[in-house]
Design an enzyme around this catalytic site. Structure first.
Site, short mmCIF file in Angstrom:
data_model
loop_
_atom_site.label_atom_id
_atom_site.label_comp_id
_atom_site.label_asym_id
_atom_site.label_seq_id
_atom_site.Cartn_x
_atom_site.Cartn_y
_atom_site.Cartn_z
N LEU A 141 -6.92 -0.39 18.76
CA LEU A 141 -6.04 -1.20 18.29
C LEU A 141 -4.85 -0.86 17.41
O LEU A 141 -5.08 0.39 17.01
CB LEU A 141 -6.79 -2.17 17.29
CG LEU A 141 -7.90 -2.81 17.70
CD1 LEU A 141 -8.60 -3.86 16.32
CD2 LEU A 141 -7.57 -4.10 18.66
N HIS A 142 -3.77 -1.44 17.73
CA HIS A 142 -2.51 -0.83 17.02
C HIS A 142 -1.96 -2.05 16.23
O HIS A 142 -2.49 -3.09 15.92
CB HIS A 142 -1.50 -0.35 17.92
CG HIS A 142 -1.27 -1.25 18.88
ND1 HIS A 142 -0.78 -2.31 18.92
CD2 HIS A 142 -1.89 -1.09 20.30
CE1 HIS A 142 -0.62 -2.90 20.13
NE2 HIS A 142 -1.20 -2.34 21.09
N HIS B 100 -1.75 -5.50 17.56
CA HIS B 100 -2.97 -6.29 17.84
C HIS B 100 -3.09 -6.87 16.26
O HIS B 100 -3.49 -7.84 16.21
CB HIS B 100 -4.15 -5.66 18.03
CG HIS B 100 -4.23 -4.91 19.37
ND1 HIS B 100 -4.08 -3.66 19.48
CD2 HIS B 100 -4.28 -5.35 20.47
CE1 HIS B 100 -4.11 -3.37 20.89
NE2 HIS B 100 -4.30 -4.55 21.42
N GLN C 4 -10.39 -5.76 35.62
CA GLN C 4 -8.98 -5.72 35.79
C GLN C 4 -8.06 -4.50 35.95
O GLN C 4 -6.97 -4.31 35.96
CB GLN C 4 -8.33 -6.47 34.36
CG GLN C 4 -8.34 -5.59 33.22
CD GLN C 4 -8.21 -6.44 32.10
OE1 GLN C 4 -8.76 -7.25 31.51
NE2 GLN C 4 -6.64 -6.20 31.38
N GLY D 96 0.01 -10.90 23.09
CA GLY D 96 1.33 -10.07 22.96
C GLY D 96 2.18 -10.26 24.11
O GLY D 96 1.87 -9.93 25.22
N LYS E 279 4.27 -8.20 24.96
CA LYS E 279 4.45 -6.81 25.77
C LYS E 279 3.94 -7.09 27.07
O LYS E 279 4.38 -6.55 28.08
CB LYS E 279 3.85 -5.65 25.04
CG LYS E 279 4.20 -4.46 25.73
CD LYS E 279 3.42 -3.32 25.18
CE LYS E 279 2.03 -3.18 25.77
NZ LYS E 279 1.94 -2.47 26.71
N SER F 233 1.06 0.39 22.16
CA SER F 233 0.45 0.18 23.37
C SER F 233 -0.78 1.03 23.13
O SER F 233 -0.89 2.12 22.65
CB SER F 233 0.84 0.58 24.69
OG SER F 233 0.05 0.61 25.67
N SER F 234 -2.14 0.77 23.35
CA SER F 234 -3.35 1.34 23.30
C SER F 234 -3.11 2.67 24.15
O SER F 234 -3.72 3.78 23.79
CB SER F 234 -4.49 0.69 23.86
OG SER F 234 -4.61 -0.62 22.79
O1 PAF Z 1 -4.35 -7.74 27.02
C1 PAF Z 1 -5.27 -7.20 27.35
O2 PAF Z 1 -5.53 -6.34 26.26
C2 PAF Z 1 -6.06 -7.68 28.31
O3 PAF Z 1 -5.70 -7.99 29.46
C3 PAF Z 1 -7.08 -8.72 27.87
C4 PAF Z 1 -6.19 -10.08 27.64
C5 PAF Z 1 -7.83 -8.58 26.20
C6 PAF Z 1 -8.18 -9.22 28.86
O4 PAF Z 1 -9.00 -8.23 29.07
#
Ligand code: PAF
Length: 282
Positions: free
Chosen positions: A33-34, A37, A61, A147, A149, A185-186
């Site tokens: 997290l940053h 978030h 994903q 977000g 982004k 961004s992470s």
């Molecule tokens: O944006 C993200 O971090 C991811 O795509 C999400 C929305 C948590 C789904 O895994």
């Protein structure tokens, strides 16, 4: 802040909160997290009585095995940031909890996913829509926070909410940037010093494009060529795409549409890390 590990626990809690008449805010994340978030969590805490943050590096994903393997995982540090931001429950499931069996359902978002991230990361939005649907069902949120982004992700989730009649309000929050303009961004944690030093060029390219749009540059393709050329002129950066698109449909623009906002979006690789960013010009 309580930590929930199973889907059944989250579902039982959500049912209880709903019975008690509480407003549930959901902040889905993949962790590491940053400040971006945390702003979502703080907004949820202002607008809801229960804030559920989820941390799950969702395998479905990722279309690149290394990106999934190397994605930063820091659940303890994340938990320590979430509680003071106003998070009441952290959902931290395992892959087995979220995918007890392989999914067979496939989402198709039509033209919305045939461009940019959808075009360059096959299957990405199917995985996003799958996990986001599961999280919506398990946590029954009144509001869900994302977000900007991930501009295309917001558009996809908006379509998902409409098509499947999820009874919730989608809240999209502006991109949070480092002092030098780099979008938080992470994945920034994975940049080495050399890559980090040139990373602000991505946002500078978007700003250049924004100036050209505002100055009335003749065509979208002239903006695209100039800004893409500026970003790609840095040898450490490999530009994957730079799009000048309609901000609602995300389809590439061939000519200006008066009165319609323009989305400037890019993806680039630097130092082995893939980053995305965007600016919307209204
Ligand atoms: O944006 C993200 O971090 C991811 O795509 C999400 C929305 C948590 C789904 O895994």
């Amino acid at each position: 802040m309580e930590i929930l590990h199973t889907a059944a626990e989250l579902q039982a809690r959500a049912e209880m909160w709903r019975r008690e008449g509480r407003r549930i805010g959901l902040v889905p994340t993949m962790g590491a997290l940053h400040e971006g978030h945390l702003q979502l969590v703080r907004a949820a805490a202002r607008e809801c009585n229960v804030v559920v943050a989820t941390i799950f590096v969702n395998p479905t994903q990722f279309n690149n095995a290394d990106d999934f393997r190397l994605y930063p995982r820091l659940p303890e540090a994340d938990a320590a940031l979430l509680a003071p931001a106003g998070c009441t429950a952290l959902f931290l499931p395992t892959v087995e909890q979220m995918y007890p069996q392989p999914t067979v359902l496939r989402f198709d978002f039509g033209p919305l996913e045939r461009v940019m991230e959808g075009a360059h990361r096959p299957g990405h939005f199917n995985g996003v829509a799958t996990i986001v649907s599961k999280l919506f069902h398990l946590s029954c949120p009144h509001r869900a926070y994302f977000g900007q982004k991930d501009l295309q992700q917001v558009a996809i989730v908006r379509q998902l909410v409409a098509d499947l009649s999820f009874d919730l309000k989608l809240v999209a929050f502006p991109t949070v940037r480092e002092a030098d303009g780099l979008a938080m961004s992470s994945r920034n944690r994975r940049l080495d010093a050399a890559a980090r030093a040139v990373a602000p060029r991505l946002y500078q390219g978007l700003q250049l494009a924004e100036e050209l749009v505002r100055a009335g540059q003749a065509t979208p393709s002239a903006v695209q060529t100039a800004a893409a050329g500026f970003v790609a002129a840095e040898p450490q950066i490999t530009l994957e795409y730079f799009e000048v698109a309609d901000a609602h449909t995300l389809q590439p623009l061939t000519e200006w549409q008066p009165g319609r906002p323009v989305a400037l979006c890019l993806a680039a690789h630097l130092g082995g890390v893939r980053l995305i960013d965007n600016v919307v010009v209204s």
